[in-house]
Each structure stands twice: as structure tokens, then as C-alpha cells.
Write a protein that holds these residues in place. Structure first.
Motif, mmCIF file in Angstrom:
data_model
loop_
_atom_site.group_PDB
_atom_site.id
_atom_site.type_symbol
_atom_site.label_atom_id
_atom_site.label_comp_id
_atom_site.label_asym_id
_atom_site.label_seq_id
_atom_site.Cartn_x
_atom_site.Cartn_y
_atom_site.Cartn_z
ATOM 1 N N LYS A 1 0.861 -1.190 0.000
ATOM 2 C CA LYS A 1 0.000 0.000 0.000
ATOM 3 C C LYS A 1 0.890 1.231 0.000
ATOM 4 N N SER A 2 1.036 1.850 -1.174
ATOM 5 C CA SER A 2 1.825 3.066 -1.308
ATOM 6 C C SER A 2 0.873 4.256 -1.414
ATOM 7 N N SER A 3 1.352 5.335 -1.979
ATOM 8 C CA SER A 3 0.527 6.547 -1.986
ATOM 9 C C SER A 3 0.684 7.296 -3.292
ATOM 10 N N THR A 4 -0.327 8.074 -3.655
ATOM 11 C CA THR A 4 -0.225 8.901 -4.866
ATOM 12 C C THR A 4 0.739 10.065 -4.657
ATOM 13 N N LEU A 5 1.281 10.182 -3.446
ATOM 14 C CA LEU A 5 2.342 11.165 -3.220
ATOM 15 C C LEU A 5 3.508 10.950 -4.177
ATOM 16 N N VAL A 6 3.673 9.713 -4.651
ATOM 17 C CA VAL A 6 4.810 9.438 -5.540
ATOM 18 C C VAL A 6 4.696 10.200 -6.858
ATOM 19 N N TYR A 7 3.487 10.658 -7.224
ATOM 20 C CA TYR A 7 3.347 11.432 -8.456
ATOM 21 C C TYR A 7 3.777 12.879 -8.269
ATOM 22 N N GLY A 8 3.823 13.329 -7.038
ATOM 23 C CA GLY A 8 4.099 14.739 -6.802
ATOM 24 C C GLY A 8 2.918 15.598 -7.201
ATOM 25 N N SER A 9 3.135 16.884 -7.253
ATOM 26 C CA SER A 9 2.072 17.808 -7.644
ATOM 27 C C SER A 9 2.759 19.042 -8.198
ATOM 28 N N SER A 10 2.632 19.268 -9.505
ATOM 29 C CA SER A 10 3.280 20.431 -10.078
ATOM 30 C C SER A 10 2.463 20.960 -11.237
ATOM 31 N N LYS A 11 2.830 22.151 -11.686
ATOM 32 C CA LYS A 11 2.041 22.795 -12.743
ATOM 33 C C LYS A 11 2.122 22.051 -14.062
ATOM 34 N N GLU A 12 3.150 21.242 -14.236
ATOM 35 C CA GLU A 12 3.305 20.554 -15.522
ATOM 36 C C GLU A 12 2.555 19.233 -15.589
ATOM 37 N N ASP A 13 1.876 18.886 -14.508
ATOM 38 C CA ASP A 13 1.239 17.578 -14.447
ATOM 39 C C ASP A 13 -0.034 17.514 -15.280
ATOM 40 N N PRO A 14 -0.383 16.298 -15.728
ATOM 41 C CA PRO A 14 -1.681 16.143 -16.369
ATOM 42 C C PRO A 14 -2.797 16.242 -15.319
ATOM 43 N N THR A 15 -4.006 16.452 -15.799
ATOM 44 C CA THR A 15 -5.140 16.542 -14.889
ATOM 45 C C THR A 15 -5.373 15.216 -14.172
ATOM 46 N N TRP A 16 -5.150 14.118 -14.896
ATOM 47 C CA TRP A 16 -5.293 12.790 -14.293
ATOM 48 C C TRP A 16 -3.986 12.025 -14.481
ATOM 49 N N PHE A 17 -3.488 11.448 -13.412
ATOM 50 C CA PHE A 17 -2.293 10.618 -13.499
ATOM 51 C C PHE A 17 -2.717 9.190 -13.791
ATOM 52 N N LEU B 1 -6.311 24.519 -25.234
ATOM 53 C CA LEU B 1 -5.063 24.102 -24.603
ATOM 54 C C LEU B 1 -4.095 25.275 -24.553
ATOM 55 N N ALA B 2 -3.435 25.433 -23.414
ATOM 56 C CA ALA B 2 -2.427 26.485 -23.310
ATOM 57 C C ALA B 2 -1.319 26.044 -22.375
ATOM 58 N N GLU B 3 -0.246 26.790 -22.430
ATOM 59 C CA GLU B 3 0.935 26.397 -21.652
ATOM 60 C C GLU B 3 0.651 26.383 -20.160
ATOM 61 N N TYR B 4 1.405 25.561 -19.461
ATOM 62 C CA TYR B 4 1.142 25.383 -18.031
ATOM 63 C C TYR B 4 1.475 26.620 -17.213
ATOM 64 N N ILE B 5 2.090 27.611 -17.839
ATOM 65 C CA ILE B 5 2.420 28.833 -17.110
ATOM 66 C C ILE B 5 1.148 29.442 -16.495
ATOM 67 N N PHE B 6 -0.008 29.248 -17.167
ATOM 68 C CA PHE B 6 -1.272 29.771 -16.654
ATOM 69 C C PHE B 6 -1.609 29.187 -15.299
ATOM 70 N N ARG B 7 -1.288 27.921 -15.157
ATOM 71 C CA ARG B 7 -1.692 27.204 -13.964
ATOM 72 C C ARG B 7 -0.992 27.748 -12.728
ATOM 73 N N ASP B 8 0.099 28.450 -12.966
ATOM 74 C CA ASP B 8 0.902 28.947 -11.862
ATOM 75 C C ASP B 8 0.460 30.328 -11.395
ATOM 76 N N LEU B 9 -0.456 30.962 -12.155
ATOM 77 C CA LEU B 9 -0.848 32.323 -11.822
ATOM 78 C C LEU B 9 -2.063 32.321 -10.904
ATOM 79 N N PRO B 10 -1.972 32.986 -9.764
ATOM 80 C CA PRO B 10 -3.147 33.056 -8.906
ATOM 81 C C PRO B 10 -4.283 33.787 -9.611
ATOM 82 N N VAL B 11 -5.498 33.446 -9.323
ATOM 83 C CA VAL B 11 -6.731 34.028 -9.864
ATOM 84 C C VAL B 11 -6.835 33.838 -11.382
ATOM 85 N N VAL B 12 -5.857 34.367 -12.132
ATOM 86 C CA VAL B 12 -5.900 34.247 -13.595
ATOM 87 C C VAL B 12 -5.983 32.773 -14.004
#
Lengths: 342, 294
Positions: free
Chosen positions: A115-131, B111-122
Motif C-alpha cells: 500500500k503506497s501513496s499517490t504522493l509518488v506522483y508529486g504535484s506540479s504545474k506541468e502535471d496532467p489533470t489525471w495521473f 489548450l495552453a501552456e502550463y504557465i497559466f496554472r501557476d498564476l493566482p486568480v488568472v
């Protein structure tokens, strides 16, 4: 011959509940539970073995009991409950010993469920909406708990590769939510004010404790190879969740959020883990296709329902019998019973 | 709200490009919009409706957008819309999304660059009105599983950061990722040539040093700033006449769901689509009498 199952972390929420659920499965002949502490749930035929936190005696137990399945529930995912050193012992060294025992010569182990965790995916702006299970991490591991879980996954992969005769299932759990379990998030929701990051409405996903437990049991009964995401269906926006909690949200500017929350912890409020702070900015959702198609388990809750039930429970509202609660063979322990957090 | 139901919520009354009374289009009041209709991508039909109402005068009176070949956009099933990209703050994305949603009654995810996702409110507002981080898995899920219309600008910021002197010269279409996604999802690509966006907020010159210091892709000085002043000019478009031409959809004779596609085929298709849009633009420009009146 029936299944012989060894459960780690018997004294924790998951270990205890899994053992309880397995006791009701006629096909399971022997259940051995390992932990540092006595189990806190009522068990009928589970044999409890006391061990240290990193399972140095595991290989002897595996030999003596001839188990065919190991269920490794004892991985720490909440970094606020202990030092990162203890966490490393439990997660990394414990798992290492567990796999050493399972791959020892003459080992009877054929299935391992971790039993692991989805923490392994991290969380960042470049991520897809669904992992999906194959989605790679886009950001480096930021916190000790993420690093230790990634190390665990490395051991899991190595072990699976070296032992093709063993089925290794890696269940990646979303943040758990349920009336009986305390998690970093549930303590955040019990605060009089909910901290949030100004201008962000992250999509969060939870697994209701019943969905989590049933997924674990399903994976034990129907072993599949590789990683499988476990969560209740769908996601919920933080804004919506805060509205449902009927508590005010306190938005902090992104730059001040970490500092403000840490200051809160210093004056006695609950600590928020670093990974959770990131989650409050970018959120995370996982794809459940593998869970449904391969393990054959469809979660009965949606994330929204899990949140609603949890919020009702902490407000002391009674959930109507059979409304959205469990209807299957699994019944929960007496609610009056104290269940310590893992 | 599942996509099929959502579709019916987008009400269209007209295909004519004249202002019509919109009284019949009152959106049904939601008890609590934020609690009820934000989908998994962060899009809210309620917020989208508000955005459409605010943008409609801009679309009809300011840009006087005119479509040709709108019937080539599929009325159901997934399709990837590919267009040229221009203006310091791109005006083409809202015009295309607004146009298709009001004329065809289908939601469009941009679709747009992920830079948007980093901006608060916008970032949050952007996702409420249909913006999605440009990420292959996201595009695949929208196109293949949810059969939606997805809009992408393969030029990215290379297109919007062009100086006015380089207008209507299409930039490289990325690395052809959009073709690969359409192949994988098994959907057609519908190219759209947009004329007018270039003149709506033309860049006179850029400040690379400032952009670097602020961590932004580019910091432009636009003609709008010179005409309307630095504040108003950074948000107000010139009333350039918009003409949009939908080109013939392109389907690929490859099996969907492959892990990889031939690089040469992907690049050829990508370049082919770029050329088609470029040629259509040259033709439209030749026929154009005036930047402001079309």
C-alpha cells in the motif's frame, strides 16, 4: 489449501481493518499480523506477532508460517506524525527487509501487495489533470516522505523484476478520508478556519476509508502485477470543499502560505505537511481505469460523497443507515472504539 | 455534468452574425454555481455563459467576426482545432471559442501552456472558461474519451510574440505533438485560418531584459499602448475585422492508440497543415481591402 496471509502494521488502521476483513473470507486459512504494538481492533483468528519497526525478524516469520501472501500496509504517508528518520526506518528499511524475507531461498511467498501513496506522483504545474499509473513525475521529490516512498517503489520494481514468480501489486492510495481515520487533511478540516492559497482552487481527490479497504481486499483476492491507483471516483475543488464544511477559508498569498501555516503549527494548530502545501496549489487526480478493469473493483463512493460523509461525521451528524454507507460484506468496527491513526 | 448534457445547456438561437435579442437566453440560475458545475477540467458552464455574455459585444461589434466554412467543424465526436496564433495578448482564442460555442452549441476546450496554472486568480479563471494545460494525456482524454472539441495553437508563444513586421508569417508548428495526439486519439484535425488577430494588438518591440527578470515568456510594447496609453493599451484591442476560415478536416489513415507514430509522417503532416493555413491566410490577405472593415 487456503490462503496464508501476513499483514504488516496490524496495529494501524489499515493493518487492523484488512485483517478483520480477511477473517471473514473463508478462503483465507491463516492470518498473521505484525506490528510493534498490539492491534487495537477486535480480531478473532489473526495471530499477532510483535516485531520492531523495520521487521528484522520477518524472514524467520515467513519461514515459520509459510505464508503465500504478504500485505504491506505499514508505510508511513503522513510526515507530520514522526521524524523523517523514523519514517525512513519504517518505509525504506522495513520494506527492504520485507522483500529480503520474501525472496529468501525456500520462500513460499507468491503474492505481495504494497500500500503506497499517490504522493509518488508529486504535484506540479506541468502535471496532467489525471495521473495514470505510467505517468512519470514531472518534478523532483520535495519532501522526505516522497523520497522514501519513491525508494520503496524502487525496491518494489527491483523485487518484481528479480522474482517473476511473485505477483507484486503496488496500490497507490489517494489521501484517505473517513470518519474513523485521522490524516493531515482531516485535521486541516477540523480547524476552525481552513487555510488556502489565494487565487488557487486545486482539484483534490480522496479515497473513502471503505473504498480503500475494499480495494485492498480486492487486490489480495485478485492479484495483478504492477501499480494500481486507488481513490474514490472524481475530484472536488478546494473551494467547494470549504463551502461544504461551512467554515471560512483563509486565503494566504502564495509566498506567505508556507510561513503562515508553519507559524500556526508553532502556536499549537496542526502541522500541514510540505507535500500537502503543494497539493493546495496544484491539486492531483488519478485515473482509476486499471483498478476497475484489472483488479475488478469500482469504488462505491465519489470523492464528493466521501467529503460530505466525513464532514457530516465531524459535525456529529449520523449518516442514515444504508444511505451511502457500506452495504457489502465488510462491516466496520464498533464506532465507539478508539482507532489510533497510523 | 456529463458532456452530453452539458452540450444542451449551450443555447444557440442564431447562426446569423447580426446581434439578436438575447432575452430568451437567460442561463438557469444555479443555487451555488461553484458547488455544482465545475467539471474535472475546471470548466464551469455557468462561468462560461457569463464570459460569453461579456465577450459577445466584443465578438459581434468590435471584431465583427465572420466565419467561412463553419459547417466543416464536426457537430459531434472529438476533433482537434488547429489555428494560427497572434497578438500580444492572443485575441484569437476567445474569438474561436466564443464563435464555435455560440454558433454550434458545442463547448471548446482551449489548450495552453502550463504557465497559466501557476498564476493566482488568472489561472483559476482561465480554467473556468475552458482552458486546459497543454499536456498530451489531457488532450487525449478530452478527444478520445470525452469526444470534445479541443483548440490548440501549435505555434505557442512563438506566434504571439512576433513583431508586427512579421505578421501572418507562421512560426514552426512545435514538434508536431498535436498531430501525434490526433493520431493517437483517432480524431480529425480541423485547421482554422484566423485573420485580424495580428492587427488587434500588434507588438512594436519587446523588452527581453524585463521579460527575463519577471520570468515571463515576453514583455511587449504594443501599438495599443502607444495609442491608448500604457494602462488601457495593455488590455484594449484595436477593432480589427476578424475573418475566420475553416479548412477541410484532415483524417489520418493510422491506427489509434499506438504508443508511437512515425516521426517523419508526424512531421510531414504537421508541416502540411502549417502550409495549408499559411496559404489560406495569404489568400485571405490578398482579398482584404481594409484591416478595419475586411
Amino acid at each position: 489449501m487456503g490462503r496464508r496471509v501476513l499483514v504488516t502494521g496490524l496495529g494501524t488502521f489499515w493493518g487492523g481493518r484488512v485483517a478483520q476483513a480477511l477473517e471473514r473470507e473463508p478462503e483465507v486459512e491463516v492470518i498473521v499480523g505484525l506490528d510493534r504494538e498490539e492491534p487495537s481492533v477486535e480480531l478473532e483468528r489473526t495471530e499477532y506477532v510483535r516485531s520492531d519497526e523495520n521487521y528484522s525478524i520477518l524472514s524467520r516469520i515467513v519461514k515459520a508460517t509459510k505464508v503465500d501472501t504478504i500485505v504491506h500496509t505499514f508505510l508511513v504517508v503522513d510526515s507530520t506524525t514522526m521524524s523523517s528518520r523514523t519514517m525512513h526506518e519504517i518505509n525504506v528499511i522495513g520494506t527492504m527487509n520485507l522483500f529480503a524475507a520474501a525472496s529468501a531461498p525456500g520462500s513460499t511467498v507468491r503474492n505481495v501487495v504494497v500500500k503506497s501513496s499517490t504522493l509518488v506522483y508529486g504535484s506540479s504545474k506541468e502535471d496532467p489533470t489525471w495521473f495514470s499509473e505510467e505517468t512519470p513525475r514531472t518534478s523532483p521529490a520535495h519532501t522526505p516522505v516522497e523520497r522514501s516512498l519513491l525508494a520503496v517503489e524502487g525496491y518494489v520494481r527491483d523485487f518484481a523484476e528479480d522474482n517473476p514468480h511473485v505477483n507484486v501489486t503496488l496500490l497507490r492510495f489517494s489521501n484517505v478520508l473517513g470518519p474513523d481515520i485521522t490524516t493531515p487533511l482531516s485535521s486541516a478540516l477540523e480547524l476552525p478556519l481552513v487555510p488556502s492559497i489565494f487565487g488557487f482552487d486545486p482539484r483534490l481527490q480522496f479515497v473513502h476509508e471503505i473504498d480503500g479497504l475494499e480495494a485492498l481486499v480486492a487486490a489480495i483476492k485478485n492479484p495483478v502485477r504492477g501499480a494500481v491507483n486507488v481513490a474514490s471516483r472524481g475530484t472536488i475543488g478546494l473551494t467547494r470543499m470549504v463551502r461544504m464544511s461551512k467554515k471560512p477559508a483563509v486565503p494566504f498569498p502564495p509566498q506567505l502560505f508556507g510561513g503562515a501555516v508553519d507559524a500556526g503549527a508553532r502556536v499549537g494548530l496542526d502541522r500541514l505537511s510540505d507535500d500537502f502545501k503543494r497539493l493546495l496549489r496544484y491539486g492531483r487526480g488519478v485515473d482509476l481505469t486499471r483498478l476497475a478493469d484489472e483488479v475488478g473493483f469500482v469504488p462505491r463512493y465519489t470523492t464528493v460523497e466521501a467529503v460530505a460523509e466525513y464532514l457530516g461525521a465531524i459535525r456529529g451528524e449520523l449518516v442514515p443507515e444504508g444511505a451511502i454507507g457500506p452495504t457489502g460484506p465488510i462491516t466496520m468496527a464498533d464506532p465507539a472504539e478508539e482507532v489510533p491513526a497510523p | 455534468v456529463p458532456p452530453s448534457e452539458r452540450k444542451t445547456q449551450v443555447k444557440t438561437t442564431t447562426r446569423a452574425l447580426v446581434p439578436v435579442p438575447r432575452a430568451a437566453e437567460e442561463p438557469e440560475p444555479l443555487a451555488d454555481p461553484r458547488e455544482s458545475d465545475v467539471d474535472e477540467w475546471g470548466r464551469s458552464e455557468h462561468m462560461r455563459e457569463i464570459a460569453r455574455r461579456l465577450f459577445d459585444p466584443m465578438y459581434r461589434r468590435w471584431f465583427r467576426a465572420e466565419w467561412e466554412g463553419l459547417e466543416k467543424i464536426p457537430v459531434d465526436g472529438g476533433a482537434l482545432l488547429v489555428a494560427n496564433h497572434a497578438a500580444a495578448i492572443p485575441s484569437d482564442a476567445p474569438v474561436i471559442m466564443h464563435g464555435i460555442e455560440t454558433e454550434l452549441g458545442r463547448p471548446v476546450y482551449g489548450l495552453a501552456e502550463y504557465i497559466f496554472r501557476d498564476l493566482p486568480v488568472v489561472g483559476t479563471m482561465w480554467s473556468r472558461v475552458g482552458g486546459v494545460t497543454a499536456q498530451p494525456d489531457n488532450a487525449y482524454r478530452l478527444l478520445r474519451e470525452q469526444k470534445q472539441l479541443v483548440l490548440v495553437f501549435p505555434e505557442g508563444t512563438k506566434g504571439t510574440s512576433k513583431n508586427y513586421t512579421e505578421r501572418y508569417n507562421l512560426r514552426r508548428f512545435g514538434r508536431g505533438g498535436f498531430v501525434e495526439i490526433a493520431m493517437r486519439a483517432g480524431v480529425p484535425i480541423v485547421p482554422i485560418a484566423v485573420m485580424g488577430a495580428e492587427e488587434s494588438m500588434p507588438i512594436v518591440f519587446k523588452l527581453p531584459g524585463v521579460a527575463k527578470a519577471l520570468g515571463m515568456p515576453y514583455v511587449p510594447i504594443t501599438a495599443n499602448m502607444m495609442v491608448f496609453g500604457p494602462l488601457l493599451g495593455s488590455v484594449l484591442y484595436f477593432p480589427a475585422k476578424f475573418k475566420l476560415k475553416v479548412l477541410d478536416p484532415i483524417s489520418f489513415d493510422v491506427a489509434p492508440n499506438q504508443p508511437r507514430y512515425s516521426r517523419s509522417k508526424v512531421m510531414d503532416e504537421s508541416e502540411g497543415i502549417r502550409e495549408k493555413i499559411q496559404e489560406a491566410l495569404y489568400e485571405m490577405l490578398r482579398e482584404r481591402r481594409s484591416v478595419w472593415f475586411g
